[in-house]
Structures are given as structure tokens and as C-alpha cells.
Enzyme design. Structure first.
Site, PDB file in Angstrom:
ATOM      1  CB  ALA A  40     -67.742 -17.268  24.413  1.00  9.18           C
ATOM      2  N   GLY A  42     -66.421 -20.895  20.770  1.00  7.78           N
ATOM      3  CA  GLY A  42     -65.450 -19.887  20.319  1.00  7.78           C
ATOM      4  C   GLY A  42     -64.048 -20.453  20.151  1.00  7.78           C
ATOM      5  CD  GLU A  93     -67.705 -19.840  16.879  1.00  4.74           C
ATOM      6  OE1 GLU A  93     -67.647 -19.670  18.115  1.00  4.74           O
ATOM      7  OE2 GLU A  93     -68.607 -19.374  16.184  1.00  4.74           O
ATOM      8  CD  GLU A 146     -71.172 -22.087  19.828  1.00  2.00           C
ATOM      9  OE1 GLU A 146     -71.481 -23.219  19.384  1.00  2.00           O
ATOM     10  OE2 GLU A 146     -70.132 -21.498  19.487  1.00  2.00           O
TER      11      GLU A 146
END
Ligand code: CAA
Length: 258
Positions: free
Chosen positions: A65, A109, A112, A132
Site C-alpha cells: 500500500a 498489499g 496480498e 506491515e
């Protein structure tokens, strides 16, 4: 249509979606997430697409992200915008097969997103991780759920708690990726796999995807029943008749997606 953060090519029934924010190692910002959801939905609805490939650059599939975009966000901002909820839901609705072709970093992310695809082909340079925890947050796009299902609790905990990366060999060993190929032939190999899928009956490919995905959503007994009903329903298709006739006649089937 031109996108700010993606390069999209549709050729030979394959939609190749390239994440394109090289200046940020393809960090997933809200613009990219919105564009990705739009492109995936458009590809799913496009008769000229039978398989989707998502890739990044040689250095990074996606480094997670966008930390710059998230840094100042409050709980209210994240909750109100449903941060990562839109793409998470959108990708679940895509019924055509999606391959992630991963080279370099697939972190947070990025890891993911790759896991939300139907399978991952990794370059030998790929690095997967859920770092994270180093930022004072946890995975927010499925990492704690999907990585655990793919590699088991111990390795998933290790990844989420230490924030360490996994290389391509380890990722293949533990079942996170379906195959590892030399970095220079990643796109070629992913396109070859996609081409094989485009040659099948789309109806059958969609049903296979639906059945496999159901195994993550239900008990074994319910999953087996779901699979069997779907299997039975295949006999209502012309492609089942064609596929079996072609086998018996020793010829290539001509599927018509009917
Ligand atoms: N967000 C925003 N920008 C990022 C980024 C990210 N996730 N990852 C890299 N970048 C930017 C860097 O800030 C840098 O920009 P500048 O040149 O403007 O400084 C540029 O991309 C190149 O990055 P580096 O200089 O850091 O490259 P490197 O080769 O030294 O390191 C890396 C590569 C190890 C991947 C490192 O960039 C890194 O650790 N990135 C962050 C990885 C991360 O923590 N991801 C998880 C994000 S949180 C998340 O994803 C939540 C969720 O589950 C949804």
C-alpha cells in the site's frame, strides 16, 4: 482507455494489466486501486478477454500500500473510505481466471494482490512479505487470511510477526506460488499459461475457478456437494459434448463457450 497508473493491453483473448508507478515501486495508492477495480470489471465483461494477467515491473510487482498516502490518515479516514475494501470485494467478483506474474518485491498489499489472483507465477527474483508490522499496522488486503490458508499458520505467523521476506524458492516450496521461472521469461511463461487457459471452454474454466474458490469458503462436505452439483451441470453444456467427442475422435476440441 488510458489509465494513469496501469498499462493495459488486450491481445489474443488475454488482458495484460501492468501496474505502472515505477517511481514508487508500484505502491498501491487509491488511484491505482480504483483503476485496477475498473479494469478488472471491464475485462470480466469483455468478450475479447478469456484470461487476465496482472504483473508489475522487474524490480517490483508492488511494494505494498502507498505509505505516503496512508501516513496521515486517521481511523475515520480509513474506515470511511473503506481502505482496501473496494478492491478486495471487486477482485472476488471477477469470474474469469486471473494470473499474477510476480517479479521482484511483492510486499504487504502487493503480496496480498498476488494472493487474491487465482494463481501466482513467480520470477526467481520474487520476494514475498507481509512487513506491515514494521509500520505499526497489520495486513489489510487479506494477508492474514490468505497467506495462512496457503502456507499454514506457522509460516504465516513468522511472516506477519517478524516482517521477513520469503524468496521465490521458499514460496514455491510452501505452496504460495504455482511455479518459479527465470526472471527474463516471466511474462512469456505467464502468457503461455494464459494462452492455455484461453483455449479451454470459458464456461468450464469459470466453473473450475468457482469450485476451487469454494473450498476456501465452506466445509469439506458442503464443498464436495457444491463441486458435484457444478460437475453435473457441466453436462448441460455443448462444450462437454464437444470436449468428450473430440477426445474419442482423437482431435482438438472446438469449444464454443456454450
Ligand atoms: N509506499 C510508498 N512509496 C514506496 C513504497 C510504499 N509501499 N515502497 C517503496 N516506495 C518508494 C520509496 O519511498 C522510494 O521513493 P523515493 O525515491 O521518492 O524516496 C521509491 O519507492 C524506491 O524505494 P526504495 O528507495 O525504498 O527502494 P529500495 O530498493 O531501497 O527498497 C523496498 C525497496 C525494500 C521494497 C522498500 O521500498 C520498502 O521496504 N518498501 C515498503 C514495503 C512495505 O512496508 N510495504 C507494506 C506497506 S503497508 C500495506 O501494504 C498495508 C496492507 O496490507 C494493505
Amino acid at each position: 482507455m488510458a489509465y494513469e497508473t496501469l498499462i493495459v493491453e488486450i491481445e489474443d483473448y488475454i488482458a495484460l494489466i501492468k501496474l505502472n508507478r515505477p517511481e514508487a515501486l508500484n505502491a498501491l495508492n487509491s488511484k491505482m486501486l480504483g483503476e485496477l477495480a475498473t479494469v478488472l470489471q471491464a475485462a470480466d465483461a469483455n468478450d475479447k478477454v478469456r484470461c487476465i494477467v496482472i504483473t508489475g515491473s522487474e524490480k517490483a510487482f508492488a511494494a505494498g500500500a502507498d505509505i505516503k498516502e496512508m501516513a496521515e490518515q486517521s481511523f475515520v479516514d480509513a474506515y470511511t473510505a473503506n481502505l482496501f475494501g473496494g478492491i478486495s470485494d471487486a477482485i472476488l467478483e471477477i469470474r474469469k481466471p486471473i494470473i499474477a506474474a510476480v517479479s521482484g518485491y511483492a510486499l504487504g498489499g502487493g503480496c496480498e494482490l498476488a494472493m487474491a489472483c487465482d494463481f501466482i507465477i513467480a520470477a526467481d527474483t520474487a520476494k514475498f512479505g507481509q512487513p506491515e508490522i514494521n509500520l505499526g499496522v497489520i495486513a489489510g488486503f487479506g494477508g492474514s487470511q490468505r497467506l495462512t490458508r496457503f502456507v499454514g499458520k506457522s509460516k504465516s505467523m513468522d511472516m506477519h510477526l517478524t516482517g521477513r521476506n520469503m524468496d521465490a524458492a521458499e514460496a514455491e516450496r510452501c505452496g504460495l506460488v504455482s511455479r518459479v521461472v527465470p526472471a527474463k521469461s516471466l511474462i512469456e511463461e505467464a502468457m503461455k499459461a494464459a494462452t492455455k487457459i484461453t483455449e479451454k471452454s470459458l464456461i468450464t474454466a469459470m466453473a473450475a475457478k468457482e469450485a476451487v474458490n469454494r473450498s476456501y469458503e465452506t466445509t469439506l462436505r458442503e464443498g464436495l456437494l457444491f463441486e458435484r452439483r457444478l460437475f453435473h451441470s457441466m453436462f448441460a453444456t455443448e462444450d462437454q459434448k464437444e470436449g468428450m467427442a473430440a477426445f474419442l475422435e482423437k482431435r482438438t476440441p472446438q469449444f464454443r463457450d456454450r
